[in-house]
Write an enzyme that holds these catalytic residues in place. Sequence first.
Site, PDB file in Angstrom:
ATOM      1  N   SER A  37      52.980  35.382  72.178  1.00 32.94           N
ATOM      2  CA  SER A  37      52.764  36.185  70.977  1.00 32.94           C
ATOM      3  C   SER A  37      53.915  37.174  70.838  1.00 32.94           C
ATOM      4  CB  SER A  37      51.404  36.865  71.047  1.00 32.94           C
ATOM      5  OG  SER A  37      51.031  37.373  69.807  1.00 32.94           O
ATOM      6  N   HIS A  53      45.048  31.271  68.230  1.00 34.86           N
ATOM      7  CA  HIS A  53      46.152  32.032  68.818  1.00 34.86           C
ATOM      8  C   HIS A  53      46.116  32.022  70.338  1.00 34.86           C
ATOM      9  CE1 HIS A  53      49.531  34.620  68.811  1.00 34.86           C
ATOM     10  NE2 HIS A  53      48.887  35.659  69.305  1.00 34.86           N
TER      11      HIS A  53
END
Length: 706
Positions: A566, A681
């Site tokens: 991320s 995610h």
Amino acid sequence: MSLRKLGTKFLVVWSLVALGGCSHLSAKPLPPADSTTAEDPYLWLEEISSEKSLSAVRAWNQRTESALEARPLYPELTKEVSAIVLAKDRLPLIQLQEGLAYNFWQDEKSKRGLWRRTSLAEYQKETPAWELLLDVDELAKKENENWVWHGANCLPAPATRCLVHLSRGGSDAAVVREFDLATRDFVPQGFLVPEAKSEVGWYDENHLLIGTDWGADTLTTSGYPRQVRLWTRGQDLSQAKLLMEADKQDMKILGYSVFSPEGTKRFVYREKSFFSGELHALEPGDEPRLTKLPLPEDFQTQTSFDHWLLGSTLKDWTMNGKTYKAGSLLRVDLDHMNEPPTLLFEPTSRQALGRVIRTKSRLLVTIQDNVLTHLYSLDPKAAQWKLTPTRTPRDGVLSTQATPFMEESLVTVNTFLQPSTLLLLEHVGAEPVPIKRAPERFRANGLVSEQLEATSTDGTKIPYFVVHKKDMPLDGSNPTVLYGYGGFMLSQQPSYLGVPGKTWLERGGVFVIANIRGGGEFGPEWHRAALRENRQQSFDDFASVARDLITRKITSPRHLGIQGGSNGGLLVGTTFTQHPELFNAVVCQVPLLDMMRYHHLLAGASWMEEYGNPDDPKLRPSIRAYSPYQNLKKGVKYPEVFFTTSTKDDRVHPGHARKMAARMEEQGHPFFYYENIEGGHGGVANLEQRIKMSSLIWTYFDLQLR
């Protein structure tokens, strides 16, 4: 920041890292190309589900799987990871609610998971008896849906209703359905919110505070709700009463209730940006009334007790001639908002305020001191509120859990080498009692962890943790993985290294975690030092830790790899493009890489407070200078990078990883690439996918660094 958001904005674990904020995954028209992207030949890879994009993904996946799964170590690692991830003696993590312990459990048989509960007394037994509430595997089969559990939000007893969040394939967008704990089934004709990036909370048993996608102009540019409404049971969702609307450029708006023995408080939070907003008190009635609270917009609310609100600010706050240092714990009187706050704790330069939670009669406060955690209590009924140390271990990281309706609280103790231990505090001040301990997953004998410091480019000391064998030779030969994040005020702290311990440390590998600026290890200033035009400082800190490892001869560039996901994917992506000579392996997970377009992709607009706006002429040069996608060069020898992402990631667009891989291929740089079709995610949607991803990653590190 709202009370309910604390601790849920991010999830950070060693190989699955999440970045807050996202919008729906639906394939939307590409935004117009700006002057930087007009010549970008890979914009088509931003089309998430197009056949052309997925064809490229499948080819890269197949090439990576063929190369790594053929390695002799891969099946061995898969077996080891499976034994850990699927172990039946795993510590069942729980959430407390009115004397009950709720748990979500996955194993080889229940891949999607079981939502279940038991009493706190029963939970303390070696083999608790669980009451099954919902079998997600059975539900998915019955409804022919790829359901992934996203949690539940329940009313306090004696009410029995919960809001269950279910995602298709793991994306953040979810369906919200009303569930009855008494019947252990969904409520016929109950509340039902269609799939969206919704913000839904209870107002009372017959009303919800809801923000969702109502159609045109009801979402912010970040893809979050910009309206909060009061929805009455039996009413069509479209007829829910509008309470407040945010600006389109805000991050989002949400309404929520705080239930406690003293009564219920209701709020609406207009989140202007990631770390700033307006908190409004919601007073019930036939015509609910909103009152904006006179708090600084960067006030971070943690919890409340009776008429007190507890939190901190991200910048110094001056009121009535007195200045309160950023990151201090403050008490605000909701009944007398014009009075100055009371200072309860002021951090030193090497401290940071952690979490503040409450039990029925006390408050628990965690404080980070040189990255490790200490636990304190506060008595709200005392004339003077004073932090009192609890009798808990002081050599690791402590996380706490409590509910306003119970005196009991739970404390989890974490270190790198000792399995997590769960302590019960029957009341604040009681002797902590160990009630659960996770089994050992690797041989820790002969291993040590130590905290060292590197000196960054501006002279600042950057702490980092190193886990290694006691007899490690200092000759630069040790295969080493350096992990980092450095963003959004998130701290990287010790946690039991179950899978890395077995797959890496036992085989003589070294594991390192860097506490670089941009994180929250030393409070708001540590974070602010790497914001926007100063983002390069975070990358410099990380490279400085790498150089320090090399200088100490713990490792060498041939044996040094880096990992991040991320925002951490941006970290390692930038670091390897700026310093390719320092590394021989890079695991770049669910990353941001095209920083000139990030604000156009999914939730990117919500992160401009962190990174800056690439369209701002003042900020554009500094962003352009480090953006990995724009700075990749032909003819440079880079490490053979391993990119991972997820098609279902509706937070960070998979186009970042795809485009970077395509550009590396164009320039002739070798790389590995694996995109999981599910997973959101976090990169994975179930235990099988987690096993495969971990096995691929540690096989890759072994290939590159030994």
